[in-house]
Write an enzyme that holds these catalytic residues in place. Structure first.
Site, PDB file in Angstrom:
ATOM      1  CB  SER A  21      12.018 -26.256   2.216  1.00  0.00           C
ATOM      2  OG  SER A  21      11.856 -25.443   1.021  1.00  0.00           O
ATOM      3  N   GLY A  92      19.759 -21.703  -4.688  1.00  0.00           N
ATOM      4  CA  GLY A  92      19.740 -20.681  -4.081  1.00  0.00           C
ATOM      5  C   GLY A  92      19.501 -20.743  -2.398  1.00  0.00           C
ATOM      6  CG  ASP A 312       9.612 -22.411  -4.786  1.00  0.00           C
ATOM      7  OD1 ASP A 312       9.871 -21.537  -5.601  1.00  0.00           O
ATOM      8  OD2 ASP A 312       9.897 -22.837  -3.899  1.00  0.00           O
TER       9      ASP A 312
END
Length: 432
Positions: A21, A92, A312
């Protein structure tokens, strides 16, 4: 990929790749900044490399040497029209965050991804961006998406129906180009890496409770970003060490952001022997060494506000639950159905194949623990987190486990098999 169960224990120290991220966001904001940004600890996984490729296609000079990346910032208005559709692969994060940036550009663009991305819902991002004035067209709000220049973007006050760091981040990035204040309110906390990094690049962010706000337009300044180890990758090693007898593993320099540390809290609630030794903050992101020892686990309930903090990690939590005493129930996790695969169905199918007692719920799954799983052939569905979760299960199961489509693993954890082997596991990759 083949894994053989054993009970002699995982031993040693290791590090996991950089946080996915944070790596994505560092490249994106570095590209929009003035001056140079240097990123250390970058995750050179397929998803993050797709982000680099997209910005190179928009004229940004980006060089990479192993895990160090240098981005020559183009400035907020310096991106160039790509000569071809931007391709995000299976990422994504890339497609949803980049959509917010493309909404503010003076040129048209098309963004697309692989077959999996083309099935994933984009309305949750496109709808609020259109409220800001963005011009986004697609069939059924699925990729490919065409973004046309908007006359002006205007800040909005938006209440997210479901906590989502990707949607929140996309709106805040669009807010950099918008006139006025863009505010996003969540029903529960999701990861806040975007807010932290915007502040690091010099963007004033107002945070009050579950609301984050940015006022555009703004100027970002390039800087050095140190990316910590990804706790989502560390989660697989944490669970492996907990369920394999006689294990003791130290994982160095892991990011333990409060919006991401739910995995540690849940595993400790299950009885896991996990010790967290915190370092000084990097970019205000807390970093720690984590010591984990094999433990007798018990079932727990996981639901509510905890879910966005470990969405996740649910596949590998399900593996821990399969080796725990009692029942584990995971709810409020319907989001798992629209990840890289339907992760609820994939986990139940794989666990059942290995002899576990697992069932699907409308918004999660239930697992009744057992200490005697057996090896099986697992369909990973091309989903990196499903593949790695069942690799962990295979290490603690009897016999041999074979996992199909192992090539998906480097999406988030390049070198996964090597790390396991260094700790003592018996793992064989088909493509090495």
């Amino acid at each position: 990929m083949k894994i053989w169960g054993f009970n002699s224990g995982l031993k040693g120290e290791t590090q996991v790749p950089g946080d996915k991220s944070i790596s994505h966001r560092a490249v994106m904001l570095g590209a929009l900044a003035e001056g140079e940004t240097t990123i250390t600890g970058f995750l050179a996984g397929e998803d993050c490399l797709a982000t680099i490729a997209c910005f190179r296609d928009m004229g940004v000079t980006i060089t990479r040497q192993d895990s160090t990346v240098q981005v020559q910032g183009a400035g907020l208005r310096g991106l160039q029209q790509p000569k071809q559709p931007l391709y995000v692969g299976n990422s994504g994060t890339t497609i949803r965050l980049l959509l917010g940036i493309l909404a503010g550009q003076a040129f048209p663009s098309v963004i697309n991804g692989d077959a999996s991305i083309q099935k994933r819902p984009m309305a949750r991002v496109a709808k609020p961006l259109r409220l800001m004035g963005a011009r986004i067209d697609s069939a059924g709000d699925l990729a490919p998406l065409t973004v046309s220049p908007a006359e002006n973007l205007t800040g909005i006050d938006y209440l997210l129906p479901v906590a989502s760091a990707q949607v929140k981040s996309s709106l805040l990035l669009a807010g950099l180009y918008a006139k006025g204040v863009t505010s996003v309110t969540e029903p529960a906390p999701s990861r806040d890496h975007t807010e932290i990094m915007l502040e690091a690049f010099g963007v004033p962010i107002k945070r009050r409770g579950l609301t984050a706000s940015v006022e555009g337009p703004v100027v970002l300044q390039g800087r050095t970003i140190a990316v910590p180890g990804d706790i989502s990758s560390a989660a697989f090693l944490l669970v492996a060490a907990l369920i394999i007898p006689h294990s003791e593993v130290i994982i160095r320099k892991v990011g333990i952001n409060r919006t991401r540390s739910g995995i540690i809290e849940v595993l400790q609630a299950m009885g896991g022997n996990i010790e967290v030794l915190q370092h000084e903050n990097q970019l205000t992101e807390p970093v720690a060494d984590i010591i984990v020892r094999s433990s007798k686990l018990r079932g727990v309930a996981v639901a509510g506000d905890m879910i966005p903090r470990l969405i996740d990690e649910i596949p590998v939590i399900a593996i821990a639950a399969a080796f725990a005493e009692g029942e584990t129930v995971i709810r409020d996790a319907a989001e798992l159905k629209v990840k890289e695969s339907n992760r609820i169905a994939a986990m139940v199918q794989g666990l059942t194949a290995m002899g576990a007692d697992a069932g699907e719920l409308d918004d999660g799954l239930v697992i009744r623990g057992s200490n005697s799983l057996h090896g099986a052939q697992i369909n990973s569905r091309g989903d990196h987190r499903i593949a790695m979760a069942f690799a962990v299960a295979g290490l603690a199961a009897d016999g041999e486990t074979t996992i199909d489509e192992e090539e998906c693993i480097p999406v988030s954890f390049p070198g996964f098999a090597n790390v396991l082997r260094q700790l003592g596991a018996n793992v064989q990759m088909d493509r090495e």
